[in-house]
Design a protein around this motif. Structure first.
Motif, PDB file in Angstrom:
ATOM      1  N   GLU A 127       0.849  -1.200   0.000  1.00  0.00           N
ATOM      2  CA  GLU A 127       0.000   0.000   0.000  1.00  0.00           C
ATOM      3  C   GLU A 127       0.880   1.245   0.000  1.00  0.00           C
ATOM      4  O   GLU A 127       1.771   1.386   0.840  1.00  0.00           O
ATOM      5  CB  GLU A 127      -0.904  -0.009   1.239  1.00  0.00           C
ATOM      6  N   LYS A 128       0.622   2.120  -0.932  1.00  0.00           N
ATOM      7  CA  LYS A 128       1.363   3.385  -0.984  1.00  0.00           C
ATOM      8  C   LYS A 128       0.614   4.407  -0.138  1.00  0.00           C
ATOM      9  O   LYS A 128      -0.543   4.738  -0.428  1.00  0.00           O
ATOM     10  CB  LYS A 128       1.456   3.880  -2.416  1.00  0.00           C
ATOM     11  N   VAL A 129       1.285   4.902   0.888  1.00  0.00           N
ATOM     12  CA  VAL A 129       0.670   5.864   1.802  1.00  0.00           C
ATOM     13  C   VAL A 129       1.374   7.207   1.644  1.00  0.00           C
ATOM     14  O   VAL A 129       2.609   7.266   1.680  1.00  0.00           O
ATOM     15  CB  VAL A 129       0.782   5.382   3.262  1.00  0.00           C
ATOM     16  N   TYR A 130       0.590   8.249   1.459  1.00  0.00           N
ATOM     17  CA  TYR A 130       1.161   9.599   1.406  1.00  0.00           C
ATOM     18  C   TYR A 130       1.021  10.212   2.787  1.00  0.00           C
ATOM     19  O   TYR A 130      -0.085  10.478   3.255  1.00  0.00           O
ATOM     20  CB  TYR A 130       0.421  10.435   0.361  1.00  0.00           C
ATOM     21  N   LEU A 131       2.144  10.400   3.453  1.00  0.00           N
ATOM     22  CA  LEU A 131       2.150  10.947   4.808  1.00  0.00           C
ATOM     23  C   LEU A 131       2.503  12.427   4.739  1.00  0.00           C
ATOM     24  O   LEU A 131       3.599  12.801   4.317  1.00  0.00           O
ATOM     25  CB  LEU A 131       3.157  10.185   5.682  1.00  0.00           C
ATOM     26  N   ARG A 132       1.553  13.243   5.142  1.00  0.00           N
ATOM     27  CA  ARG A 132       1.781  14.691   5.195  1.00  0.00           C
ATOM     28  C   ARG A 132       2.259  15.038   6.599  1.00  0.00           C
ATOM     29  O   ARG A 132       1.594  14.692   7.582  1.00  0.00           O
ATOM     30  CB  ARG A 132       0.479  15.445   4.889  1.00  0.00           C
ATOM     31  N   LEU A 133       3.394  15.714   6.690  1.00  0.00           N
ATOM     32  CA  LEU A 133       3.988  16.040   7.980  1.00  0.00           C
ATOM     33  C   LEU A 133       4.153  17.555   8.086  1.00  0.00           C
ATOM     34  O   LEU A 133       4.563  18.206   7.119  1.00  0.00           O
ATOM     35  CB  LEU A 133       5.352  15.376   8.123  1.00  0.00           C
ATOM     36  N   ALA A 134       3.831  18.086   9.252  1.00  0.00           N
ATOM     37  CA  ALA A 134       3.971  19.528   9.455  1.00  0.00           C
ATOM     38  C   ALA A 134       4.353  19.800  10.899  1.00  0.00           C
ATOM     39  O   ALA A 134       4.001  19.039  11.797  1.00  0.00           O
ATOM     40  CB  ALA A 134       2.668  20.248   9.101  1.00  0.00           C
ATOM     41  N   ASN A 135       5.069  20.896  11.103  1.00  0.00           N
ATOM     42  CA  ASN A 135       5.522  21.286  12.436  1.00  0.00           C
ATOM     43  C   ASN A 135       5.055  22.708  12.719  1.00  0.00           C
ATOM     44  O   ASN A 135       5.452  23.648  12.038  1.00  0.00           O
ATOM     45  CB  ASN A 135       7.059  21.202  12.493  1.00  0.00           C
TER      46      ASN A 135
END
Lengths: 284, 395
Positions: free
Chosen positions: B228-236
């Protein structure tokens, strides 16, 4: 003994041909005063024998031969080096040394006193050499921060505990908001469509995460992360001892903030708003 | 009075939706004068924050705003504060000065007043929004959230002609210093003539991923299937740096930052994200396993790690057929000796149980599969954004 003292114009505008640039840097000790009136002991490299709260800046072109006399008018011995570029030289009080450097590589470089690093460098004695490979309008940010008491410790011969560092004052070219906007070399002013270059040196010990409102900037060069060149960013960290070159081509007019997004960095002496906060002013 | 405002805002939203606006959203800024947000140690804190309705509780983070690329957006704002003005700064969207949400340069919205922000959702990507009045206080108080722009009509692409993914997650990192949530700060006085605010030393005790920490994170594990290709959006949005450490077996490809594709995607098991930054990471596992994604919180002054949070990773099962968007890329299918694939080059062959079987390689789009025994396989292109397909082999 001062062997020679050459007064030179340090801000050299872009020229197409390589030149020999003679300059002098005077190590002077006095104090820096922040927006709330708090004063800390401070030493800087100065273009003349008159103390300034901001370090002198050397701006040359690629290919130039830089011959800089460093004159120590402080009461203690200091070292001098263009970080990563020249050998470290020691300058006793009242003495001077000439440093010769062929400016082959373009970009921003830090010159500083590495004695007991980061003691003297972070409490004042660190400036910026910019080697330009373009004639675009350019702006220069020497970013630093200070913790009350650390400067007194250093300038009384001690060494502070950097593992507990918690600075309260945040500066660009030795100034905090709102005074930063009075520094024409720091405040970005231009027109829509201009190519504007921003040269940054972090001469402090904290990571500063600079956020641009209104525009993305292109990373032209990062001394810490060379592979990040070409990235389009609106927020980007500048690490201690890192230099960075950014390019901004504004697509719309307006006045937009640029500030440290570690929002503690937008305070001064525990008061908000101060610190690392300036604005970009773009005309149509 | 509030009923009148509600009606006025409703009418404004209806009218704007009739005009040249694709999307209308209402955010209300509120203050919890009583402690109500539960931390991992069970203590409750007071917050400032944004909600979409009057009755909704204030949460960390505030609601995620989602738009499609090119949308004309009317973001209505109603400030129900303790007396301070507030704004909505659209962090990274590069909106014009009037809509930038910075007091004095744009506009602020007084207590019990309303305002509207207009913008065109720009590049697909991950953004933030937060208050820019006394921002060092109001952001820590809770006035922040994520803003996501997806490509028009292509919710499973990072951007038009970008990377395809099966699912996505979004993590917003921040911290809480409970002393900054005392009544003297959450209910601070406001003098428009002297907006200077005094701050306390910042020494956070709680380090958050989407407002959760420690045992609370067990409620938001990273669960995915093999392949499964997961797009993980990360923000700080905090005042510390984040270092994200992915476990072995979870292949991470950093493809975007700050709403823009990276010039060169970077495969890495570690990613650092500093205040205000956002990154997009494509994650994919080739086998089943259980581990953690570690999130370190880095003191920006000492560069020491102040805290580590762990998000449980469970890779279990395999993509269901209906999840397999490229299932028909191989033909014939089933096949015996050769198979046609959409791209030449090399393809990794993984068994349906997740074991690496080998590699197909061809300068044309026809591939020799005689070495494969009967069974079902996952084929993943080693180029072309990792396009994946399924193949059944008969003997």
């Amino acid at each position: 003994m001062i062997r020679i003292a050459l007064f030179a114009v340090l801000l050299i505008t872009g020229t197409a041909r390589a030149a020999t640039v003679d300059a002098s840097l005077y190590i002077l000790r006095d104090s820096i005063t922040f927006e709330n009136g708090v004063k800390l002991p401070y030493a800087t490299f100065n273009a003349t024998n008159s103390f300034q709260e901001t370090n002198a800046r050397l701006v040359v072109n690629t290919g130039d031969q830089l011959n800089v006399w460093v004159v120590n008018w402080d009461v203690t011995s200091h070292d001098f080096v263009i970080k990563g570029e020249t050998a470290t030289v020691t300058i006793p009080p009242g003495d001077s040394v000439q440093v010769n450097y062929l400016c082959i590589n373009s970009g921003a470089f830090i010159f500083h006193d590495p004695t007991n690093f980061p003691d003297y460098s972070s409490t004042g004695l660190s400036g910026m050499l910019v080697v330009k490979d373009n004639v675009h309008q350019s702006f220069y940010w020497n970013v630093k921060e200070h913790q009350t008491g650390y400067n007194s410790t250093v300038f009384s011969g001690g060494s502070p505990d950097w593992s507990n560092y918690y600075p309260e004052y945040f500066t660009i070219n030795g100034r905090s908001n709102p005074s930063i906007n009075l520094d024409a070399s720091a405040r970005i002013v231009g027109n829509v469509g201009d190519t504007l270059m921003i040269y940054i040196a972090n001469t402090g010990q904290s990571i500063h995460s600079i956020h641009f409102h209104g525009y993305h900037v292109k990373v032209v060069n990062s001394s810490k992360e060379p592979t990040h060149a070409g990235r389009s960013k609106d927020s980007l960290p500048v690490f201690p001892s890192e230099t960075m070159v950014l390019q901004l081509i504004p697509d719309k007019p307006g006045e937009y903030p640029v500030h440290d997004h570690n929002l503690i960095g937008t305070t001064g002496g525990n008061l908000y708003p101060q610190g690392m906060f300036t604005t970009i002013l773009i005309a149509p | 009075m509030r009923t009148i405002y509600t009606i006025a805002l409703f009418l404004s939203l209806v009218l704007s939706s009739q005009a040249q606006v694709d999307t209308s959203v209402l955010l209300i800024s509120k203050v919890s004068f009583q402690p109500q947000f539960e931390l991992s140690d069970g203590n409750l804190i007071k917050l400032m924050g944004y909600t979409k309705t009057l009755s909704a509780p204030i949460l960390l983070p505030s609601p995620t705003l989602e738009f499609e690329e090119g949308d004309s957006v009317n973001l209505s704002f109603w400030n129900l504060s303790q007396g301070a003005p507030h704004t909505i700064h659209l962090h990274g969207l590069d909106v014009d000065q009037a809509n930038d949400g910075v007091p004095n340069l744009s506009f602020d919205v007084s207590h019990d007043d309303t305002g509207s922000y207009y913008f065109k959702a720009p590049h697909p990507g991950t953004y933030l929004y937060h208050c820019h009045v006394a921002s060092v206080l109001h952001v820590q108080a809770g006035m922040y959230g994520m803003l996501i722009v997806r490509p028009k009509n292509s919710p499973n692409l990072t951007w038009e002609n970008g990377y395809a993914f099966n699912s996505e997650r979004a993590w917003l990192m921040s911290e809480v210093d409970t002393f900054w949530h005392a009544d003297s700060l959450i209910n601070h006085t406001w003098d428009a003539q002297n907006p200077m605010q005094y701050i306390l030393p910042y020494k956070p005790q709680h380090f958050l991923v989407n407002g959760q920490s420690e045992a609370q994170l067990s409620a938001m594990p990273y669960s995915a299937s093999v392949g499964e290709k997961v797009y993980l959006r990360l923000a700080n949005i905090g005042y510390y740096g984040n270092r994200i450490i992915f476990p072995a077996g979870l292949n991470a490809n950093v493809v975007s930052s700050d709403g823009r594709p990276l010039p060169s995607a970077a495969q890495s098991d570690t990613l650092e994200i500093y205040p205000g930054e956002r990154y997009g990471v494509l994650l994919e596992a080739n086998s089943e396993f259980t581990d953690d994604i570690e999130v370190e919180y880095v003191d920006l002054n000492t560069q020491s790690v102040a805290n580590t949070q762990n998000v449980l990773v469970t890779i279990e099962g395999f993509l269901e057929v209906d999840e397999f968007k490229n299932d028909l890329l191989a033909y014939p299918n089933p096949a015996t000796n050769v198979v046609n694939l959409p791209y030449s080059g090399s393809w990794t062959v993984v068994s349906i149980t997740g074991n690496l079987v080998g590699e197909l390689s061809s300068s044309s789009k026809v591939f020799d599969i005689r070495f494969l025994s009967a069974g079902t396989y996952l084929l993943k292109s080693n180029e072309n954004n990792g396009v994946t397909t399924r193949l059944t082999v008969l003997k």
